[in-house]
Design an enzyme around this catalytic site. Structure first.
Site, short mmCIF file in Angstrom:
data_model
loop_
_atom_site.label_atom_id
_atom_site.label_comp_id
_atom_site.label_asym_id
_atom_site.label_seq_id
_atom_site.Cartn_x
_atom_site.Cartn_y
_atom_site.Cartn_z
N HIS A 188 0.83 -1.20 0.00
CA HIS A 188 0.00 0.00 0.00
C HIS A 188 0.87 1.25 0.00
CE1 HIS A 188 -3.72 -2.24 1.39
NE2 HIS A 188 -4.07 -1.56 0.31
N ARG A 295 -2.32 -9.88 -17.52
CA ARG A 295 -1.62 -11.17 -17.59
C ARG A 295 -2.08 -12.02 -16.40
NH1 ARG A 295 2.76 -7.65 -19.76
NH2 ARG A 295 3.67 -8.70 -21.56
N ARG A 331 -6.33 -11.94 -20.33
CA ARG A 331 -5.77 -13.07 -21.05
C ARG A 331 -5.84 -14.29 -20.14
NH1 ARG A 331 0.35 -12.73 -22.87
NH2 ARG A 331 0.83 -13.01 -20.67
N ASN A 453 6.16 -9.65 -28.40
CA ASN A 453 7.32 -10.23 -27.70
C ASN A 453 7.55 -11.67 -28.17
OD1 ASN A 453 7.01 -7.86 -26.27
ND2 ASN A 453 6.01 -8.82 -24.54
N ASP A 454 6.49 -12.46 -28.14
CA ASP A 454 6.64 -13.84 -28.59
C ASP A 454 6.68 -13.92 -30.10
OD1 ASP A 454 6.96 -15.58 -26.37
OD2 ASP A 454 4.93 -15.08 -25.75
N ARG A 464 13.69 -15.02 -26.36
CA ARG A 464 13.56 -13.70 -25.76
C ARG A 464 14.29 -13.57 -24.42
NH1 ARG A 464 7.06 -13.36 -24.44
NH2 ARG A 464 7.58 -11.79 -22.91
N CYS A 501 -0.26 -5.66 -27.96
CA CYS A 501 -0.04 -5.56 -26.52
C CYS A 501 1.37 -5.95 -26.12
CB CYS A 501 -1.07 -6.37 -25.75
SG CYS A 501 -0.97 -8.14 -26.07
C1 PEP Z 1 3.77 -10.99 -26.02
O1 PEP Z 1 4.21 -12.12 -26.23
O2 PEP Z 1 4.03 -10.01 -26.75
C2 PEP Z 1 2.90 -10.74 -24.88
C3 PEP Z 1 2.27 -9.60 -24.71
O3 PEP Z 1 2.79 -11.73 -23.94
P1 PEP Z 1 3.93 -12.03 -22.86
O4 PEP Z 1 4.97 -10.95 -22.96
O5 PEP Z 1 3.27 -12.07 -21.55
O6 PEP Z 1 4.44 -13.35 -23.30
MG MG Z 2 3.41 -13.82 -25.17
#
Ligand code: PEP
Ligand code: MG
Length: 543
Positions: A188, A295, A331, A453-454, A464, A501
């Site tokens: 907090h 997430r 998600r 990202n993935d 990654r 995202c």
């Molecule tokens: C992504 O893969 O771009 C994504 C938003 O999910 P995470 O980074 O949680 O794998």
């Molecule tokens: Mg991902």
């Protein structure tokens, strides 16, 4: 110069003299008591006086930071009324015949230890609250005054940790910021610091001693670095960084409450990414127009066992309620790869990023999946939830996931439990396979959200997590941009919205490209919302 690294709670550069926070001491020394009834009475009076004090603090806090943040003082009042807590203290006084101060101290230590050992992250945080309320009673018992924060003026405060009630008493016109050796970014205290806009670094692990009192300190809240007695080069560097940050902050304020729209009127939704309900205030403070990625696996990562339907329902409900009707894209579980949880008992894999993860786990363990879907559907009655499935590679996976969702919704209908019948269902496009068949996938869902990202890791075949492949890594690789463009085009052909995202969504050097592709939504970390809105406002797509 001494450099201390901690966790950044709120960005900003602050410099000034350092003051150590001296907490008013209370005596908790153990004394033997003859008249235990009178001692219990003394405790009860102090307890009730503390509740009155908290009521007053709550009213003041509502004016200062709003109901949401002030709620901590209501929680403290409830904790002071907790039967277990009171009984423990009364029993210690009556049976051990000890003074109230000592009984409160023993109970405080016992209860805070119990909270600390819990698996639930939220409950862990309550350890600090128990110590806080107990101290309040002890101050009353000792006839002492509460700490006088007005004595600290124009200084940067250093403490072991600050209780939420102490943080709230900080006068933002007088206190430059604070650094604590303990604390966590989700407490907090941290949430309040963000809300109040106080530059803060916590969890430095280094207790500062009196020899540094009065010395100049520079706190870089962007990196969580504290420079004590800085040399002139650091001072110059930080002054420059501070001036730039100030200018930028002023500039960004102009975008608050505005739509994210280009010069020629192209409107984009700028949403925020969060990991749990505690991040929602940050999203709101940064004027996010919705949540584009919750997430949900963080709820699992924070737990020592599968979070129950009820636990999840509460977390999702709390989030949508706080977002007051704005879209919240949640998600479903994306466990696996780097996000490992022992209790899932997953087999060790040679290449976990390409192994049993996300939707693959959910479709293999439908009971687990349905528990989450039930919690999500139930929470959808309290706001605007959209469900999103991760790591999709085929139409079949989407259909099977939707079938399980349909089963859950039928069960809820049967049980007379409300949910949003028109809830949107989307998927993440984060595998090259999904991008390449996005024309087919678009017929199955209401939206796409591109997980760059993935998508980057699978398209470039670059892990990654790997840090030594920088020479081969190109975040703007044309293959990746082609897949994104293809996905947007295919989504639009079927009349569905498409967002991004992944981290690339906040890459301002690509914003114009994304808008030209027709991206409808960009979901970024909360502090990136206003800079992105500013960037969008500078683009003219007609040119
Ligand atoms: C992504 O893969 O771009 C994504 C938003 O999910 P995470 O980074 O949680 O794998
Ligand atoms: Mg991902």
């Amino acid at each position: 110069m001494l450099v201390v690294k901690g966790k950044s709670v709120f960005s900003g550069i602050t410099m000034g003299p350092l003051a150590l926070f001296h907490r008013n001491t209370v005596s908790t020394a153990r004394r033997r008591i003859k008249d235990t009834d009178a001692e219990v009475e003394r405790f009860q009076e102090a307890r009730l006086a503390s509740i009155e004090q908290l009521k007053d603090m709550y009213e003041k806090a509502v004016q200062k930071v709003g109901e949401e943040e002030a709620a901590v003082f209501e929680v403290h009042q409830m904790m002071l009324d907790d039967d277990d807590y009171i009984d423990n203290i009364v029993t210690l006084i009556s049976q051990k015949k000890i003074n109230a101060e000592a009984a409160v101290e023993e109970t405080a230590q016992q209860f805070s230890e119990m909270f600390r050992s819990m698996d639930d992250a939220y409950m862990k945080e309550r350890a600090a609250d128990v110590l806080d309320i107990s101290r309040r009673i002890q101050v009353q018992l000792c006839g002492g005054e509460a700490n006088d924060f007005s004595a600290y003026d124009g200084v940067f405060l250093a403490a072991d940790d600050l209780a939420p009630s102490e943080t709230l008493q900080l006068d933002t016109d007088k206190i430059l910021g604070f650094v604590t050796s303990g604390g966590s970014t989700n407490s907090h205290t941290a949430i309040l610091a963000r809300t109040l806009g106080i530059t803060a670094v916590v969890n430095t692990g280094t207790q500062l001693h009196t020899d540094v009192e009065g010395k100049t300190v520079i706190v870089d809240g962007f990196t969580g670095t504290v420079y004590l007695d800085p040399d002139s080069a650091t001072l110059d560097k930080m002054k420059k960084k501070q001036a730039e940050a100030e200018e930028r902050k002023i500039r960004l304020e102009a975008y608050r409450g505005k739509e994210s729209v280009t010069v020629d009127g192209y409107k984009v939704n700028v949403f925020a990414n969060i990991g749990n309900p505690d991040n929602v205030p940050q999203a709101l403070a940064n004027d996010a127009e919705g949540i584009g990625l919750f997430r949900s696996e963080f709820l699992y990562l924070e737990n020592a066992t599968y979070p129950t339907e009820e636990q999840q329902f509460e977390a999702y409900k709390k989030t949508v309620e706080m977002m007051e009707g704005k879209t919240v894209v949640i998600r479903t579980l994306d466990i696996g790869a780097d996000k490992k949880v022992d209790y899932f008992d997953l087999k060790a894999e040679e290449n976990p990023a390409m192994g049993m993860r996300a939707i693959r786990i959910c479709l293999t363990r439908p009971t687990l999946f349905k528990t989450q879907l039930r919690a999500l559907c139930r929470a959808s009655a309290y706001g605007k939830i959209a469900i999103m499935f991760p790591m999709i590679i085929s139409v079949d996976e989407v259909r099977r996931s939707r079938e399980l969702l349909k089963q859950v919704q039928n069960e809820l209908r049967h049980e007379g439990i409300a949910f949003d019948e028109s809830m949107e269902v989307g998927i993440m496009i984060e595998t090259p396979a999904a991008a390449l068949i996005s024309d087919e996938l678009a017929k199955e869902v209401d939206f796409f959200s591109i997980g760059s990202n993935d998508l980057t890791q699978y398209t470039l075949a670059i892990d990654r997590q790997q840090t030594d492949l920088d020479n081969f890594f190109n975040p703007h690789h044309p293959a990746l941009l082609k897949l994104i463009e293809m996905t947007v085009k295919n989504g639009h052909k079927e009349g569905i919205w498409v967002g991004i995202c992944g981290e690339l969504g906040a890459d301002l050097s690509l914003t114009e490209d994304f808008l030209r592709m027709g991206v409808d939504e960009l979901s970024v970390s909360p502090p990136a919302v206003l800079p992105l809105r500013e960037k969008i406002g500078s683009i003219d797509l007609s040119k």
